[in-house]
Scaffold this motif. Structure first.
Motif, PDB file in Angstrom:
ATOM      1  N   LEU A 174      83.735  24.091  -3.432  1.00  0.00           N
ATOM      2  CA  LEU A 174      82.792  25.163  -3.116  1.00  0.00           C
ATOM      3  C   LEU A 174      82.676  25.359  -1.605  1.00  0.00           C
ATOM      4  O   LEU A 174      82.662  26.501  -1.117  1.00  0.00           O
ATOM      5  CB  LEU A 174      81.422  24.837  -3.716  1.00  0.00           C
ATOM      6  N   SER A 175      82.607  24.274  -0.859  1.00  0.00           N
ATOM      7  CA  SER A 175      82.472  24.362   0.598  1.00  0.00           C
ATOM      8  C   SER A 175      83.640  25.111   1.222  1.00  0.00           C
ATOM      9  O   SER A 175      83.475  25.844   2.214  1.00  0.00           O
ATOM     10  CB  SER A 175      82.373  22.961   1.205  1.00  0.00           C
ATOM     11  N   ALA A 176      84.817  24.926   0.641  1.00  0.00           N
ATOM     12  CA  ALA A 176      86.024  25.567   1.189  1.00  0.00           C
ATOM     13  C   ALA A 176      85.966  27.084   1.071  1.00  0.00           C
ATOM     14  O   ALA A 176      86.677  27.802   1.801  1.00  0.00           O
ATOM     15  CB  ALA A 176      87.265  25.028   0.489  1.00  0.00           C
ATOM     16  N   SER A 177      85.117  27.590   0.166  1.00  0.00           N
ATOM     17  CA  SER A 177      85.036  29.038  -0.040  1.00  0.00           C
ATOM     18  C   SER A 177      83.937  29.699   0.795  1.00  0.00           C
ATOM     19  O   SER A 177      83.790  30.914   0.768  1.00  0.00           O
ATOM     20  CB  SER A 177      84.801  29.335  -1.532  1.00  0.00           C
ATOM     21  N   ILE A 178      83.178  28.907   1.531  1.00  0.00           N
ATOM     22  CA  ILE A 178      82.071  29.422   2.346  1.00  0.00           C
ATOM     23  C   ILE A 178      82.517  29.536   3.796  1.00  0.00           C
ATOM     24  O   ILE A 178      83.159  28.620   4.324  1.00  0.00           O
ATOM     25  CB  ILE A 178      80.849  28.485   2.226  1.00  0.00           C
ATOM     26  N   PRO A 179      82.212  30.621   4.486  1.00  0.00           N
ATOM     27  CA  PRO A 179      82.592  30.773   5.897  1.00  0.00           C
ATOM     28  C   PRO A 179      82.127  29.586   6.730  1.00  0.00           C
ATOM     29  O   PRO A 179      81.039  29.047   6.511  1.00  0.00           O
ATOM     30  CB  PRO A 179      81.884  32.069   6.312  1.00  0.00           C
ATOM     31  N   ASP A 180      82.965  29.200   7.681  1.00  0.00           N
ATOM     32  CA  ASP A 180      82.690  27.998   8.472  1.00  0.00           C
ATOM     33  C   ASP A 180      81.355  28.053   9.205  1.00  0.00           C
ATOM     34  O   ASP A 180      80.616  27.065   9.224  1.00  0.00           O
ATOM     35  CB  ASP A 180      83.823  27.765   9.484  1.00  0.00           C
ATOM     36  N   ASP A 181      81.050  29.207   9.822  1.00  0.00           N
ATOM     37  CA  ASP A 181      79.809  29.278  10.595  1.00  0.00           C
ATOM     38  C   ASP A 181      78.581  29.198   9.696  1.00  0.00           C
ATOM     39  O   ASP A 181      77.577  28.575  10.035  1.00  0.00           O
ATOM     40  CB  ASP A 181      79.770  30.538  11.465  1.00  0.00           C
ATOM     41  N   LEU A 182      78.669  29.807   8.515  1.00  0.00           N
ATOM     42  CA  LEU A 182      77.560  29.748   7.560  1.00  0.00           C
ATOM     43  C   LEU A 182      77.399  28.333   7.023  1.00  0.00           C
ATOM     44  O   LEU A 182      76.283  27.819   6.910  1.00  0.00           O
ATOM     45  CB  LEU A 182      77.799  30.730   6.407  1.00  0.00           C
ATOM     46  N   LEU A 183      78.517  27.701   6.727  1.00  0.00           N
ATOM     47  CA  LEU A 183      78.487  26.325   6.226  1.00  0.00           C
ATOM     48  C   LEU A 183      77.933  25.379   7.285  1.00  0.00           C
ATOM     49  O   LEU A 183      77.135  24.484   6.972  1.00  0.00           O
ATOM     50  CB  LEU A 183      79.894  25.886   5.808  1.00  0.00           C
ATOM     51  N   ALA A 184      78.334  25.568   8.523  1.00  0.00           N
ATOM     52  CA  ALA A 184      77.858  24.709   9.611  1.00  0.00           C
ATOM     53  C   ALA A 184      76.346  24.817   9.766  1.00  0.00           C
ATOM     54  O   ALA A 184      75.649  23.812   9.984  1.00  0.00           O
ATOM     55  CB  ALA A 184      78.556  25.073  10.918  1.00  0.00           C
ATOM     56  N   LEU A 185      75.810  26.040   9.667  1.00  0.00           N
ATOM     57  CA  LEU A 185      74.365  26.227   9.772  1.00  0.00           C
ATOM     58  C   LEU A 185      73.658  25.553   8.605  1.00  0.00           C
ATOM     59  O   LEU A 185      72.626  24.900   8.786  1.00  0.00           O
ATOM     60  CB  LEU A 185      74.023  27.720   9.810  1.00  0.00           C
ATOM     61  N   TYR A 186      74.223  25.709   7.413  1.00  0.00           N
ATOM     62  CA  TYR A 186      73.646  25.072   6.226  1.00  0.00           C
ATOM     63  C   TYR A 186      73.579  23.555   6.411  1.00  0.00           C
ATOM     64  O   TYR A 186      72.536  22.928   6.169  1.00  0.00           O
ATOM     65  CB  TYR A 186      74.478  25.420   4.985  1.00  0.00           C
ATOM     66  N   GLU A 187      74.701  22.973   6.852  1.00  0.00           N
ATOM     67  CA  GLU A 187      74.756  21.523   7.021  1.00  0.00           C
ATOM     68  C   GLU A 187      73.758  21.056   8.089  1.00  0.00           C
ATOM     69  O   GLU A 187      73.109  20.018   7.940  1.00  0.00           O
ATOM     70  CB  GLU A 187      76.172  21.078   7.408  1.00  0.00           C
ATOM     71  N   LYS A 188      73.642  21.836   9.151  1.00  0.00           N
ATOM     72  CA  LYS A 188      72.725  21.485  10.236  1.00  0.00           C
ATOM     73  C   LYS A 188      71.282  21.469   9.731  1.00  0.00           C
ATOM     74  O   LYS A 188      70.523  20.530  10.004  1.00  0.00           O
ATOM     75  CB  LYS A 188      72.875  22.481  11.374  1.00  0.00           C
ATOM     76  N   GLN A 189      70.895  22.513   9.004  1.00  0.00           N
ATOM     77  CA  GLN A 189      69.523  22.595   8.507  1.00  0.00           C
ATOM     78  C   GLN A 189      69.251  21.529   7.448  1.00  0.00           C
ATOM     79  O   GLN A 189      68.168  20.949   7.403  1.00  0.00           O
ATOM     80  CB  GLN A 189      69.240  23.992   7.938  1.00  0.00           C
ATOM     81  N   ARG A 190      70.246  21.269   6.620  1.00  0.00           N
ATOM     82  CA  ARG A 190      70.065  20.256   5.558  1.00  0.00           C
ATOM     83  C   ARG A 190      69.895  18.868   6.165  1.00  0.00           C
ATOM     84  O   ARG A 190      69.057  18.076   5.718  1.00  0.00           O
ATOM     85  CB  ARG A 190      71.269  20.271   4.610  1.00  0.00           C
ATOM     86  N   GLU A 191      70.701  18.589   7.186  1.00  0.00           N
ATOM     87  CA  GLU A 191      70.606  17.273   7.825  1.00  0.00           C
ATOM     88  C   GLU A 191      69.269  17.124   8.546  1.00  0.00           C
ATOM     89  O   GLU A 191      68.665  16.052   8.544  1.00  0.00           O
ATOM     90  CB  GLU A 191      71.759  17.103   8.818  1.00  0.00           C
ATOM     91  N   ARG A 192      68.793  18.206   9.129  1.00  0.00           N
ATOM     92  CA  ARG A 192      67.570  18.135   9.932  1.00  0.00           C
ATOM     93  C   ARG A 192      66.311  18.172   9.071  1.00  0.00           C
ATOM     94  O   ARG A 192      65.347  17.452   9.330  1.00  0.00           O
ATOM     95  CB  ARG A 192      67.557  19.288  10.930  1.00  0.00           C
ATOM     96  N   TYR A 193      66.324  19.012   8.036  1.00  0.00           N
ATOM     97  CA  TYR A 193      65.098  19.231   7.276  1.00  0.00           C
ATOM     98  C   TYR A 193      65.171  18.766   5.821  1.00  0.00           C
ATOM     99  O   TYR A 193      64.177  18.831   5.102  1.00  0.00           O
ATOM    100  CB  TYR A 193      64.715  20.716   7.312  1.00  0.00           C
ATOM    101  N   GLY A 194      66.348  18.348   5.394  1.00  0.00           N
ATOM    102  CA  GLY A 194      66.487  17.850   4.026  1.00  0.00           C
ATOM    103  C   GLY A 194      66.956  18.886   3.033  1.00  0.00           C
ATOM    104  O   GLY A 194      67.460  18.546   1.965  1.00  0.00           O
ATOM    105  N   VAL A 195      66.773  20.168   3.357  1.00  0.00           N
ATOM    106  CA  VAL A 195      67.212  21.260   2.480  1.00  0.00           C
ATOM    107  C   VAL A 195      67.947  22.274   3.341  1.00  0.00           C
ATOM    108  O   VAL A 195      67.462  22.663   4.412  1.00  0.00           O
ATOM    109  CB  VAL A 195      66.013  21.941   1.779  1.00  0.00           C
ATOM    110  N   GLY A 196      69.105  22.713   2.863  1.00  0.00           N
ATOM    111  CA  GLY A 196      69.906  23.660   3.643  1.00  0.00           C
ATOM    112  C   GLY A 196      69.722  25.099   3.232  1.00  0.00           C
ATOM    113  O   GLY A 196      69.833  26.016   4.053  1.00  0.00           O
ATOM    114  N   ALA A 197      69.439  25.328   1.955  1.00  0.00           N
ATOM    115  CA  ALA A 197      69.312  26.700   1.455  1.00  0.00           C
ATOM    116  C   ALA A 197      68.145  26.789   0.485  1.00  0.00           C
ATOM    117  O   ALA A 197      67.903  25.875  -0.308  1.00  0.00           O
ATOM    118  CB  ALA A 197      70.599  27.148   0.766  1.00  0.00           C
TER     119      ALA A 197
END
Length: 246
Positions: A174-197
């Motif tokens: 699934l990650s491979a089908s998501i644009p890199d910049d969108l995925l990077a933001l998701y990962e950043k928010q998930r790591e920082r706040y526990g939830v990415g989306a």
């Protein structure tokens, strides 16, 4: 400049978040497996069970050693009685006979005392033999329970890890089908706040459980469909769908 991504790409983040939530649940389950609690409890009994058996065997060995000493003393006294009795039969000296008779009487008293001690120690040995048998049986039962608990725990753990491997494989695809910049933001928010989306459904953010109102709601309504917006309460990417109630 605000990050943009097609709505369908943003929607994929909800699937990704679902997989990550599943992984978190699996990690929690691994730490709280009932099989692990059972194994821990049985393992905690091990030292007590082992000590009981060691103590029982030690007491039995000590009593058997004591019995051996008493039996040796009994044998020695019996031999002395037999020797003195033989000397009595062959002696013609009145003085010697009197001395031997006194010694034989003392030896018989000593023999009676020793035989009473011997009987008491023999009875104690019999009791301790039963105690050791019971301790050995308990030890065998505990070993069987421990082995079964270990097998159950490792089987449960293997099943969880197999499930985790499957979820990770899905996540990678699934990650491979998501644009890199969108995925990077998701990962950043998930790591920082526990939830990415977070799914905005009926104006309620799934990540925070809070309904958007006032200026927050107006900001989201004003955003273009491909604009990536953030949940004001959870700081996760706020994914809008037909259920958002905008």
């Amino acid at each position: 400049m605000a990050l943009t991504a097609p709505p369908e790409m943003q929607a994929l983040l909800l699937d990704l978040q679902a997989l990550d939530t599943h992984l978190q649940q699996l990690a929690h389950r691994e730490k709280t497996l009932p099989e692990h609690e059972t194994l821990t409890a049985i393992t905690a009994e091990s030292e007590s069970v082992r000590a009981t058996l060691v103590d029982a065997r030690g007491d039995l060995d000590d009593s058997r050693t004591e019995l051996g000493r008493v039996e040796s003393d009994v044998d020695l006294v019996e031999k002395r009685i037999a020797r003195d009795t033989e000397r009595l039969q062959s002696s013609s000296s009145v003085k010697d006979i009197q001395g031997l008779e006194h010694e034989v009487a003392s030896l018989r008293t000593r023999l009676n005392d020793l035989e009473e001690i011997q009987l008491a120690v023999m009875e104690r040995v019999e009791v301790l033999e039963l105690t050791v048998e019971a301790a050995e049986s308990q030890h065998r039962d505990h070993a069987a329970r421990l082995s079964a608990a270990q097998e159950a725990y490792h089987a449960a753990l293997a099943a969880l890890r197999e499930e985790r491997a499957g979820v990770l494989a899905q996540r990678e695809t699934l990650s491979a089908s998501i644009p890199d910049d969108l995925l990077a933001l998701y990962e950043k928010q998930r790591e920082r706040y526990g939830v990415g989306a977070s799914h905005l459904r009926a104006r309620v953010s799934s990540a925070s459980g809070v309904e958007l109102t006032g200026s927050d709601l107006e900001t989201v309504r004003a955003a273009a469909p491909d604009e990536v917006v953030m949940c004001p309460d959870s700081n996760a990417i706020l994914v809008r769908t037909g259920e958002s109630g905008l």
